[in-house]
Design a protein around this motif. Structure first.
Motif, PDB file in Angstrom:
ATOM      1  N   ALA A 160       8.632  18.582 -10.989  1.00 37.51           N
ATOM      2  CA  ALA A 160       8.805  18.845  -9.476  1.00 37.51           C
ATOM      3  C   ALA A 160      10.287  18.667  -9.167  1.00 37.51           C
ATOM      4  CB  ALA A 160       7.770  17.871  -8.960  1.00 37.51           C
ATOM      5  N   TYR A 161      11.087  18.280 -10.200  1.00 37.87           N
ATOM      6  CA  TYR A 161      12.591  18.096  -9.847  1.00 37.87           C
ATOM      7  C   TYR A 161      13.466  18.723 -10.897  1.00 37.87           C
ATOM      8  CZ  TYR A 161      10.306  14.433  -6.882  1.00 37.87           C
ATOM      9  OH  TYR A 161       9.553  13.554  -6.076  1.00 37.87           O
ATOM     10  N   PRO A 162      13.448  20.100 -10.871  1.00 40.89           N
ATOM     11  CA  PRO A 162      14.096  20.743 -11.907  1.00 40.89           C
ATOM     12  C   PRO A 162      15.606  20.370 -12.043  1.00 40.89           C
ATOM     13  CG  PRO A 162      13.631  22.200  -9.968  1.00 40.89           C
ATOM     14  CD  PRO A 162      12.923  20.925  -9.781  1.00 40.89           C
ATOM     15  N   ASN A 163      16.281  20.147 -10.943  1.00 40.34           N
ATOM     16  CA  ASN A 163      17.828  19.597 -10.986  1.00 40.34           C
ATOM     17  C   ASN A 163      18.076  18.227 -11.685  1.00 40.34           C
ATOM     18  OD1 ASN A 163      18.494  21.926  -9.864  1.00 40.34           O
ATOM     19  ND2 ASN A 163      18.511  21.150  -7.671  1.00 40.34           N
ATOM     20  N   LYS A 164      16.986  17.490 -11.411  1.00 37.45           N
ATOM     21  CA  LYS A 164      17.081  16.128 -12.179  1.00 37.45           C
ATOM     22  C   LYS A 164      16.767  16.426 -13.440  1.00 37.45           C
ATOM     23  CE  LYS A 164      15.221  11.388 -11.945  1.00 37.45           C
ATOM     24  NZ  LYS A 164      14.892  11.606 -13.429  1.00 37.45           N
ATOM     25  N   GLU A 165      15.599  17.067 -13.771  1.00 39.24           N
ATOM     26  CA  GLU A 165      15.264  17.175 -15.298  1.00 39.24           C
ATOM     27  C   GLU A 165      16.465  17.746 -15.924  1.00 39.24           C
ATOM     28  OE1 GLU A 165      11.229  18.879 -17.466  1.00 39.24           O
ATOM     29  OE2 GLU A 165      12.102  20.001 -15.874  1.00 39.24           O
ATOM     30  N   HIS A 166      17.289  18.810 -15.363  1.00 39.49           N
ATOM     31  CA  HIS A 166      18.468  19.462 -16.017  1.00 39.49           C
ATOM     32  C   HIS A 166      19.329  18.459 -16.345  1.00 39.49           C
ATOM     33  CE1 HIS A 166      21.509  22.156 -17.189  1.00 39.49           C
ATOM     34  NE2 HIS A 166      22.157  21.702 -16.191  1.00 39.49           N
ATOM     35  N   PHE A 167      19.795  17.508 -15.420  1.00 39.33           N
ATOM     36  CA  PHE A 167      20.727  16.625 -15.536  1.00 39.33           C
ATOM     37  C   PHE A 167      20.350  15.529 -16.423  1.00 39.33           C
ATOM     38  CE2 PHE A 167      24.597  16.554 -13.139  1.00 39.33           C
ATOM     39  CZ  PHE A 167      24.394  17.753 -12.173  1.00 39.33           C
ATOM     40  N   ASP A 168      19.145  15.241 -16.637  1.00 38.28           N
ATOM     41  CA  ASP A 168      18.524  14.258 -17.906  1.00 38.28           C
ATOM     42  C   ASP A 168      18.756  14.743 -19.236  1.00 38.28           C
ATOM     43  OD1 ASP A 168      17.776  12.427 -15.735  1.00 38.28           O
ATOM     44  OD2 ASP A 168      15.667  13.060 -15.687  1.00 38.28           O
ATOM     45  N   THR A 169      18.860  16.017 -19.317  1.00 42.84           N
ATOM     46  CA  THR A 169      19.071  16.642 -20.732  1.00 42.84           C
ATOM     47  C   THR A 169      20.576  16.835 -20.817  1.00 42.84           C
ATOM     48  OG1 THR A 169      18.758  18.599 -19.881  1.00 42.84           O
ATOM     49  CG2 THR A 169      16.707  17.605 -20.696  1.00 42.84           C
ATOM     50  N   LEU A 170      21.614  16.777 -20.078  1.00 36.76           N
ATOM     51  CA  LEU A 170      23.104  16.775 -20.442  1.00 36.76           C
ATOM     52  C   LEU A 170      23.447  15.994 -21.381  1.00 36.76           C
ATOM     53  CD1 LEU A 170      24.223  17.916 -16.626  1.00 36.76           C
ATOM     54  CD2 LEU A 170      23.971  19.386 -18.881  1.00 36.76           C
ATOM     55  N   LYS A 171      24.353  16.328 -22.250  1.00 35.91           N
ATOM     56  CA  LYS A 171      25.393  15.220 -23.016  1.00 35.91           C
ATOM     57  C   LYS A 171      26.960  16.008 -22.853  1.00 35.91           C
ATOM     58  CE  LYS A 171      21.597  14.409 -26.313  1.00 35.91           C
ATOM     59  NZ  LYS A 171      20.911  14.613 -27.801  1.00 35.91           N
ATOM     60  N   PHE A 172      27.407  15.061 -22.774  1.00 33.67           N
ATOM     61  CA  PHE A 172      29.070  15.335 -22.665  1.00 33.67           C
ATOM     62  C   PHE A 172      29.901  14.765 -23.981  1.00 33.67           C
ATOM     63  CE2 PHE A 172      27.417  15.174 -18.353  1.00 33.67           C
ATOM     64  CZ  PHE A 172      27.753  16.406 -17.822  1.00 33.67           C
TER      65      PHE A 172
ATOM     66  N   LYS B  29       0.837  -1.134   0.059  1.00 31.56           N
ATOM     67  CA  LYS B  29       0.109   0.106  -0.005  1.00 31.56           C
ATOM     68  C   LYS B  29       0.851   1.302   0.086  1.00 31.56           C
ATOM     69  CE  LYS B  29      -3.788   2.280   2.626  1.00 31.56           C
ATOM     70  NZ  LYS B  29      -4.522   2.188   3.902  1.00 31.56           N
ATOM     71  N   ASP B  30       1.948   1.087   0.539  1.00 31.50           N
ATOM     72  CA  ASP B  30       2.833   2.380   1.135  1.00 31.50           C
ATOM     73  C   ASP B  30       3.552   2.853  -0.434  1.00 31.50           C
ATOM     74  OD1 ASP B  30       2.300   2.753   3.674  1.00 31.50           O
ATOM     75  OD2 ASP B  30       4.092   1.260   4.198  1.00 31.50           O
ATOM     76  N   LYS B  31       4.102   1.352  -1.144  1.00 31.92           N
ATOM     77  CA  LYS B  31       4.620   1.632  -2.455  1.00 31.92           C
ATOM     78  C   LYS B  31       3.632   2.234  -3.479  1.00 31.92           C
ATOM     79  CE  LYS B  31       7.866  -2.079  -1.616  1.00 31.92           C
ATOM     80  NZ  LYS B  31       8.197  -3.446  -2.243  1.00 31.92           N
ATOM     81  N   LYS B  32       2.465   1.937  -3.336  1.00 33.26           N
ATOM     82  CA  LYS B  32       1.482   2.312  -4.463  1.00 33.26           C
ATOM     83  C   LYS B  32       1.270   3.900  -4.192  1.00 33.26           C
ATOM     84  CE  LYS B  32      -3.122   1.350  -6.507  1.00 33.26           C
ATOM     85  NZ  LYS B  32      -4.376   0.403  -6.224  1.00 33.26           N
ATOM     86  N   ALA B  33       1.175   4.209  -3.049  1.00 31.37           N
ATOM     87  CA  ALA B  33       0.717   5.690  -2.820  1.00 31.37           C
ATOM     88  C   ALA B  33       2.183   6.565  -3.244  1.00 31.37           C
ATOM     89  CB  ALA B  33       0.547   5.689  -1.227  1.00 31.37           C
ATOM     90  N   ILE B  34       3.143   6.106  -2.959  1.00 35.59           N
ATOM     91  CA  ILE B  34       4.480   6.804  -3.440  1.00 35.59           C
ATOM     92  C   ILE B  34       4.486   6.861  -5.211  1.00 35.59           C
ATOM     93  CG2 ILE B  34       7.017   6.661  -3.762  1.00 35.59           C
ATOM     94  CD1 ILE B  34       7.034   5.559  -0.810  1.00 35.59           C
ATOM     95  N   GLU B  35       3.941   5.691  -5.722  1.00 37.07           N
ATOM     96  CA  GLU B  35       3.867   5.850  -7.106  1.00 37.07           C
ATOM     97  C   GLU B  35       2.872   6.659  -7.576  1.00 37.07           C
ATOM     98  OE1 GLU B  35       3.087   1.630  -7.902  1.00 37.07           O
ATOM     99  OE2 GLU B  35       5.138   1.011  -7.672  1.00 37.07           O
ATOM    100  N   GLU B  36       1.734   6.787  -6.805  1.00 33.77           N
ATOM    101  CA  GLU B  36       0.777   7.758  -7.353  1.00 33.77           C
ATOM    102  C   GLU B  36       1.411   9.281  -7.251  1.00 33.77           C
ATOM    103  OE1 GLU B  36      -2.344   7.139  -8.846  1.00 33.77           O
ATOM    104  OE2 GLU B  36      -1.967   4.924  -8.894  1.00 33.77           O
ATOM    105  N   MET B  37       1.896   9.446  -5.993  1.00 32.65           N
ATOM    106  CA  MET B  37       2.408  10.772  -5.829  1.00 32.65           C
ATOM    107  C   MET B  37       3.565  11.058  -7.109  1.00 32.65           C
ATOM    108  SD  MET B  37       4.613  12.200  -2.812  1.00 32.65           S
ATOM    109  CE  MET B  37       6.102  11.142  -3.226  1.00 32.65           C
ATOM    110  N   ALA B  38       4.341  10.170  -7.303  1.00 33.31           N
ATOM    111  CA  ALA B  38       5.550  10.469  -8.653  1.00 33.31           C
ATOM    112  C   ALA B  38       4.733  10.795  -9.579  1.00 33.31           C
ATOM    113  CB  ALA B  38       6.254   9.134  -8.422  1.00 33.31           C
TER     114      ALA B  38
END
Length: 383
Positions: free
Chosen positions: A371-383, A355-364
């Motif tokens: 909601a996570y701008p830093n993560k979103e920025h890193f996902d688009t980085l190319k080196f 039940k806890d896992k399902k609640a977290i998945e729904e929240m995500a």
């Protein structure tokens, strides 16, 4: 230790002086106060002794390091700081530190016979007793709040039977027949430069001028006995590792009726399971929940003897640190009180029900990557 001047002051130099500056200052002072230049000048004689004592410490890197950290207690071989190897002239030896031969000073004036007369005159009068050192361990909280400790020290104490005199009660010391009470013997010898004369301490009375015919039955003429004594130590609030507490007059009795030295208590403070300390500041890692970090919350910060309330702002990141001013350790010398630094750590749940896992998945899903701008920025980085 309290009757000694600072060694840097004695040589007229600043702390941090180079080896060459120390050597140069020593040469200058030794020449100025040498007994051959100041005959029958007791003041110059004492200053000459003081200069040699200062140079013996400051010219030796290890002794200098101990002196800079602990002061005179750090280089007293009887205090246990590791500054051993002292002996001979004026209580100090090894004058060859920093590449300098102490005999050069005597060569400048044509001889070293003065050293013998100094020893004999030094031995005759009352001398201050040896300083002692003892390390004790205390709890972290005792260091912060202060405490009283009972300790035991095995040391020499003045003999109560003869009151330190060394002679059996009802008897007295006699004038040494070998030196007629002068404490000195004079020897003459022929050398390449003619007849020379040296003055040394009388070997029969050890330079005191007196002998004991009927020793005290308890101390056997020593004037002191070994004994384990119990003492109370008042440890002030705010002390830290290697803090030194002085118990005046609790050292060993001095020769020839001299006063007792001091006892130096050096503290070892145990570490704490939760708190760390740097100087007067305290550091704490505080675990918080994910929702508290996201939404902000008023949290309870555990302190020593009390708790503090602090409001965490919304969006607080794990590892963020906030300061509680004046909630650290009070300086034992009457200075300011340190601060308490609290580092928040977002605790991630590890035991979750379905039940806890399902609640977290729904929240995500609801929040999305925005909601996570830093993560979103890193996902688009190319080196």
């Amino acid at each position: 230790m309290a009757d000694k001047r600072d060694y840097y002051e004695v040589l007229g130099i600043q702390k941090g002086a180079s080896d060459e500056e120390i050597k140069k200052a020593f040469r200058k002072m030794a020449m100025k106060y040498h007994p051959d230049r100041n005959p029958d000048d007791k003041s110059a004689e004492e200053k000459f002794k003081e200069v040699n004592e200062a140079y013996a410490v400051l010219s030796d890197p290890e002794k200098k390091k101990l002196y800079d950290q602990f002061g005179h207690a750090g280089v007293d071989p009887n205090a246990g700081f590791g500054g051993g190897g002292f002996g001979g002239f004026g209580g100090f030896g090894d004058f060859g530190g920093a590449g300098f031969d102490f005999s050069d000073i005597f060569d400048m004036f044509g001889g070293g016979s003065f050293s013998g007369s100094r020893r004999s005159s030094r031995n005759r009068g009352p001398q201050r007793g040896r300083d002692l050192q003892k390390r004790i361990t205390i709890e972290f909280t005792d260091a912060i709040f202060g405490c009283k400790k009972d300790i035991e020290v095995t040391k020499s104490v003045r003999c109560k039977t003869c009151n330190g005199d060394g002679a059996k009660p009802g008897t007295s010391k006699k004038t040494c027949p070998s030196c007629n009470g002068s404490g000195q013997v004079v020897r003459q010898m022929q050398s390449l430069f003619g007849m020379t004369q040296t003055v040394t301490a009388c070997p029969d009375c050890n330079g005191t001028g007196q002998i004991i015919e009927t020793p005290c039955p308890d101390c056997h003429g020593q004037g002191s006995i070994r004994k384990t004594v119990k003492l109370k130590v008042d440890i002030p609030a705010g002390v830290d590792d290697d803090s030194v507490i002085t118990l005046a007059g609790q050292g060993e009795p001095g020769p020839n009726g001299g006063p007792e030295g001091d006892l130096y208590i050096v503290l070892d403070v145990k570490s704490h399971s939760t708190y760390r300390r740097r100087g007067n500041d305290l550091y704490l890692e505080l675990p918080i929940r994910f929702d508290q970090a996201v939404l902000g919350a008023k949290v309870n910060v555990p302190g020593f003897g009390e708790s503090y309330s602090y409001t965490i702002p919304p969006g607080t990141q794990s590892g963020s640190t906030f300061r509680l001013k004046g909630k650290g350790v009070k300086n034992p010398r009457g200075g300011r009180t340190g601060d308490l630094y609290v580092k928040v750590i977002v605790e991630i749940p590890t035991k979750l029900s379905r039940k806890d896992k399902k609640a977290i998945e729904e929240m995500a899903k609801e929040l999305g990557d925005k909601a996570y701008p830093n993560k979103e920025h890193f996902d688009t980085l190319k080196f």
